[in-house]
Design a protein around this motif. Structure first.
Motif, PDB file in Angstrom:
ATOM      1  N   GLY A 163      69.444   4.010 -29.722  1.00 50.13           N
ATOM      2  CA  GLY A 163      68.315   4.541 -28.963  1.00 50.13           C
ATOM      3  C   GLY A 163      68.206   6.041 -29.110  1.00 50.13           C
ATOM      4  O   GLY A 163      67.104   6.597 -29.218  1.00 50.13           O
ATOM      5  N   SER A 164      69.354   6.719 -29.130  1.00 50.29           N
ATOM      6  CA  SER A 164      69.364   8.168 -29.327  1.00 50.29           C
ATOM      7  C   SER A 164      68.787   8.532 -30.687  1.00 50.29           C
ATOM      8  O   SER A 164      67.924   9.418 -30.800  1.00 50.29           O
ATOM      9  CB  SER A 164      70.803   8.687 -29.199  1.00 50.29           C
ATOM     10  OG  SER A 164      70.870  10.062 -29.515  1.00 50.29           O
ATOM     11  N   GLY A 192      69.267  12.886 -26.166  1.00 52.46           N
ATOM     12  CA  GLY A 192      69.977  12.551 -24.936  1.00 52.46           C
ATOM     13  C   GLY A 192      69.267  11.495 -24.117  1.00 52.46           C
ATOM     14  O   GLY A 192      69.891  10.548 -23.620  1.00 52.46           O
ATOM     15  N   THR A 193      67.955  11.638 -23.957  1.00 53.38           N
ATOM     16  CA  THR A 193      67.228  10.647 -23.158  1.00 53.38           C
ATOM     17  C   THR A 193      67.230   9.289 -23.855  1.00 53.38           C
ATOM     18  O   THR A 193      67.280   8.245 -23.200  1.00 53.38           O
ATOM     19  CB  THR A 193      65.784  11.110 -22.904  1.00 53.38           C
ATOM     20  OG1 THR A 193      65.119  11.349 -24.150  1.00 53.38           O
ATOM     21  CG2 THR A 193      65.767  12.382 -22.077  1.00 53.38           C
ATOM     22  N   GLY A 194      67.188   9.291 -25.183  1.00 57.25           N
ATOM     23  CA  GLY A 194      67.267   8.031 -25.912  1.00 57.25           C
ATOM     24  C   GLY A 194      68.589   7.326 -25.699  1.00 57.25           C
ATOM     25  O   GLY A 194      68.645   6.094 -25.633  1.00 57.25           O
ATOM     26  N   ALA A 195      69.656   8.118 -25.557  1.00 54.74           N
ATOM     27  CA  ALA A 195      70.978   7.529 -25.322  1.00 54.74           C
ATOM     28  C   ALA A 195      71.053   6.848 -23.961  1.00 54.74           C
ATOM     29  O   ALA A 195      71.518   5.704 -23.846  1.00 54.74           O
ATOM     30  CB  ALA A 195      72.053   8.602 -25.442  1.00 54.74           C
ATOM     31  N   VAL A 196      70.596   7.541 -22.914  1.00 59.39           N
ATOM     32  CA  VAL A 196      70.701   6.954 -21.575  1.00 59.39           C
ATOM     33  C   VAL A 196      69.760   5.752 -21.434  1.00 59.39           C
ATOM     34  O   VAL A 196      70.106   4.758 -20.777  1.00 59.39           O
ATOM     35  CB  VAL A 196      70.437   8.005 -20.478  1.00 59.39           C
ATOM     36  CG1 VAL A 196      71.453   9.132 -20.566  1.00 59.39           C
ATOM     37  CG2 VAL A 196      69.030   8.579 -20.567  1.00 59.39           C
ATOM     38  N   LEU A 197      68.582   5.816 -22.047  1.00 60.37           N
ATOM     39  CA  LEU A 197      67.672   4.677 -21.995  1.00 60.37           C
ATOM     40  C   LEU A 197      68.202   3.513 -22.823  1.00 60.37           C
ATOM     41  O   LEU A 197      68.119   2.343 -22.419  1.00 60.37           O
ATOM     42  CB  LEU A 197      66.288   5.096 -22.497  1.00 60.37           C
ATOM     43  CG  LEU A 197      65.487   6.031 -21.584  1.00 60.37           C
ATOM     44  CD1 LEU A 197      64.258   6.553 -22.318  1.00 60.37           C
ATOM     45  CD2 LEU A 197      65.079   5.333 -20.301  1.00 60.37           C
ATOM     46  N   GLY A 198      68.766   3.830 -23.976  1.00 69.00           N
ATOM     47  CA  GLY A 198      69.277   2.783 -24.853  1.00 69.00           C
ATOM     48  C   GLY A 198      70.439   2.011 -24.264  1.00 69.00           C
ATOM     49  O   GLY A 198      70.691   0.858 -24.658  1.00 69.00           O
ATOM     50  N   TRP A 199      71.137   2.595 -23.317  1.00 67.39           N
ATOM     51  CA  TRP A 199      72.257   1.899 -22.679  1.00 67.39           C
ATOM     52  C   TRP A 199      71.812   0.565 -22.099  1.00 67.39           C
ATOM     53  O   TRP A 199      72.554  -0.417 -22.136  1.00 67.39           O
ATOM     54  CB  TRP A 199      72.839   2.803 -21.593  1.00 67.39           C
ATOM     55  CG  TRP A 199      73.922   2.181 -20.755  1.00 67.39           C
ATOM     56  CD1 TRP A 199      73.809   1.734 -19.475  1.00 67.39           C
ATOM     57  CD2 TRP A 199      75.283   1.978 -21.135  1.00 67.39           C
ATOM     58  NE1 TRP A 199      75.017   1.258 -19.027  1.00 67.39           N
ATOM     59  CE2 TRP A 199      75.945   1.398 -20.018  1.00 67.39           C
ATOM     60  CE3 TRP A 199      76.022   2.223 -22.293  1.00 67.39           C
ATOM     61  CZ2 TRP A 199      77.293   1.054 -20.048  1.00 67.39           C
ATOM     62  CZ3 TRP A 199      77.365   1.891 -22.318  1.00 67.39           C
ATOM     63  CH2 TRP A 199      77.992   1.310 -21.211  1.00 67.39           C
ATOM     64  N   TYR A 200      70.611   0.511 -21.555  1.00 70.45           N
ATOM     65  CA  TYR A 200      70.110  -0.723 -20.945  1.00 70.45           C
ATOM     66  C   TYR A 200      69.202  -1.527 -21.874  1.00 70.45           C
ATOM     67  O   TYR A 200      68.579  -2.490 -21.430  1.00 70.45           O
ATOM     68  CB  TYR A 200      69.371  -0.400 -19.653  1.00 70.45           C
ATOM     69  CG  TYR A 200      70.296   0.023 -18.536  1.00 70.45           C
ATOM     70  CD1 TYR A 200      71.349  -0.784 -18.125  1.00 70.45           C
ATOM     71  CD2 TYR A 200      70.118   1.243 -17.892  1.00 70.45           C
ATOM     72  CE1 TYR A 200      72.209  -0.389 -17.100  1.00 70.45           C
ATOM     73  CE2 TYR A 200      70.970   1.640 -16.868  1.00 70.45           C
ATOM     74  CZ  TYR A 200      72.007   0.819 -16.473  1.00 70.45           C
ATOM     75  OH  TYR A 200      72.850   1.201 -15.463  1.00 70.45           O
ATOM     76  N   GLY A 201      69.092  -1.136 -23.134  1.00 68.08           N
ATOM     77  CA  GLY A 201      68.375  -1.957 -24.094  1.00 68.08           C
ATOM     78  C   GLY A 201      67.039  -1.374 -24.525  1.00 68.08           C
ATOM     79  O   GLY A 201      66.531  -0.407 -23.957  1.00 68.08           O
ATOM     80  N   TRP A 202      66.445  -1.990 -25.536  1.00 64.87           N
ATOM     81  CA  TRP A 202      65.208  -1.491 -26.133  1.00 64.87           C
ATOM     82  C   TRP A 202      64.012  -1.543 -25.195  1.00 64.87           C
ATOM     83  O   TRP A 202      63.162  -0.637 -25.238  1.00 64.87           O
ATOM     84  CB  TRP A 202      64.921  -2.256 -27.426  1.00 64.87           C
ATOM     85  CG  TRP A 202      65.910  -1.944 -28.497  1.00 64.87           C
ATOM     86  CD1 TRP A 202      66.865  -2.780 -29.003  1.00 64.87           C
ATOM     87  CD2 TRP A 202      66.087  -0.696 -29.173  1.00 64.87           C
ATOM     88  NE1 TRP A 202      67.616  -2.143 -29.955  1.00 64.87           N
ATOM     89  CE2 TRP A 202      67.158  -0.858 -30.081  1.00 64.87           C
ATOM     90  CE3 TRP A 202      65.446   0.536 -29.106  1.00 64.87           C
ATOM     91  CZ2 TRP A 202      67.599   0.175 -30.910  1.00 64.87           C
ATOM     92  CZ3 TRP A 202      65.876   1.568 -29.927  1.00 64.87           C
ATOM     93  CH2 TRP A 202      66.934   1.381 -30.817  1.00 64.87           C
ATOM     94  N   LEU A 249      65.081   4.570 -16.689  1.00 62.67           N
ATOM     95  CA  LEU A 249      66.480   4.326 -16.357  1.00 62.67           C
ATOM     96  C   LEU A 249      66.611   3.610 -15.018  1.00 62.67           C
ATOM     97  O   LEU A 249      67.436   2.701 -14.857  1.00 62.67           O
ATOM     98  CB  LEU A 249      67.234   5.658 -16.309  1.00 62.67           C
ATOM     99  CG  LEU A 249      68.738   5.613 -16.069  1.00 62.67           C
ATOM    100  CD1 LEU A 249      69.426   4.820 -17.152  1.00 62.67           C
ATOM    101  CD2 LEU A 249      69.311   7.019 -15.999  1.00 62.67           C
ATOM    102  N   LEU A 250      65.794   4.005 -14.046  1.00 62.38           N
ATOM    103  CA  LEU A 250      65.843   3.352 -12.730  1.00 62.38           C
ATOM    104  C   LEU A 250      65.479   1.871 -12.846  1.00 62.38           C
ATOM    105  O   LEU A 250      66.148   1.010 -12.262  1.00 62.38           O
ATOM    106  CB  LEU A 250      64.896   4.056 -11.765  1.00 62.38           C
ATOM    107  CG  LEU A 250      65.300   5.471 -11.329  1.00 62.38           C
ATOM    108  CD1 LEU A 250      64.198   6.088 -10.476  1.00 62.38           C
ATOM    109  CD2 LEU A 250      66.622   5.455 -10.562  1.00 62.38           C
ATOM    110  N   VAL A 251      64.431   1.588 -13.616  1.00 66.01           N
ATOM    111  CA  VAL A 251      64.034   0.184 -13.790  1.00 66.01           C
ATOM    112  C   VAL A 251      65.107  -0.579 -14.563  1.00 66.01           C
ATOM    113  O   VAL A 251      65.464  -1.714 -14.214  1.00 66.01           O
ATOM    114  CB  VAL A 251      62.674   0.102 -14.512  1.00 66.01           C
ATOM    115  CG1 VAL A 251      62.314  -1.338 -14.840  1.00 66.01           C
ATOM    116  CG2 VAL A 251      61.583   0.746 -13.686  1.00 66.01           C
ATOM    117  N   GLY A 252      65.624   0.052 -15.623  1.00 67.06           N
ATOM    118  CA  GLY A 252      66.655  -0.605 -16.409  1.00 67.06           C
ATOM    119  C   GLY A 252      67.915  -0.884 -15.621  1.00 67.06           C
ATOM    120  O   GLY A 252      68.516  -1.960 -15.730  1.00 67.06           O
TER     121      GLY A 252
END
Length: 256
Positions: A163-164, A192-202, A249-252
């Motif tokens: 994601g990052s 950085g934002t791609g990394a934190v978002l990618g943690w919970y998937g595409w 991130l909150l939704v994920g």
């Protein structure tokens, strides 16, 4: 831990962390091409990067309240502490409510103050400092890598890495297409934002990315309607990139 106590603890952490941001926000809020600020407006050397934005060596400034700076009635020179405290506390509380007791919450709470600081700086001078964006991306990947080794986590480090790279690469393409509309600082922040978002998937990556562009478009449209900008006016996109990532991130985290 009880969810309510967890949220309160996260909010207290956010308030404490936010209270240390004003001086860094002032020092990093130098126009593009200029070095980071080493002195207060009165010419006195600044000591350290964290803390309130007030100088004990400067004379009192009663007009500070009208200027909206820290230390009204004293020697304030930067952003007020209270808004940063409130913003960081609210962000941390929301992250705790969505994530619960899963181990990645510790990562979100450590990264949240940096996101608030980046938002404050970009709004002030339309600049995203490399000393913040690049360590933010590196810390996100490193901390999530450690979190992936802890039981009961709800994400995947491999997707965080991809994601990052994907979001950073996508923003880099946009930068090449329209450098006037997309700064290179946004590209580095997207890592950085791609990394934190990618943690919970595409799906979370796509949601956070879409939310950022939507918020930026709404803000730009509101400025045009209010005749405070034209369609060609460049705006600071970092705050919307970060806010969109937070919403994703909150939704994920909530749905993980």
């Amino acid at each position: 831990m009880n969810t309510g106590l967890l949220i309160i603890a996260a909010a207290l952490w956010g308030a404490a962390a936010g209270s240390f941001l004003p001086r860094a926000a002032y020092r990093f809020s130098a126009p593009a091409g200029e070095p980071w600020r080493e002195e207060c407006p009165g010419g006195h050397a600044l000591k350290g990067w964290l803390g309130r934005a007030s100088c004990p060596e400067c004379p009192e400034r009663p007009e500070a309240a009208a200027e909206g700076v820290e230390g009204a009635g004293a020697a304030g020179y930067g952003p007020r502490t209270t808004p940063l405290v409130i913003a960081t506390a609210l962000v941390c509380a929301a992250l705790a409510a969505a994530t619960g007791t899963r181990p990645e919450l510790g990562v979100w709470l450590l990264l949240a103050p940096v996101g608030v600081l980046l938002t404050a700086v970009d709004f002030r001078v339309r600049r995203l400092p490399d000393p913040l964006t690049l360590p933010f991306a590196g810390a996100a990947l490193a901390l999530l890598g450690l979190t992936a080794l802890v039981p009961e986590h709800a994400g995947e480090w491999t997707t965080a890495l991809l994601g990052s790279l994907a979001l950073g690469g996508g923003y880099f393409v946009l930068f090449l297409i329209n450098p006037a509309g997309m700064g290179f600082g946004d590209v580095k922040l997207a890592l950085g934002t791609g990394a934190v978002l990618g943690w919970y998937g595409w799906p979370t990556v796509m949601l956070g990315t879409f939310a950022g562009f939507l918020l930026g478009a709404l803000y730009g449209g509101a400025l045009v309607v209010a005749r405070r900008a034209s369609r060609k006016t460049a705006i600071a996109f970092g705050p919307f990139l970060i806010t969109g990532a937070l919403l994703g991130l909150l939704v994920g985290a909530y749905t993980a």
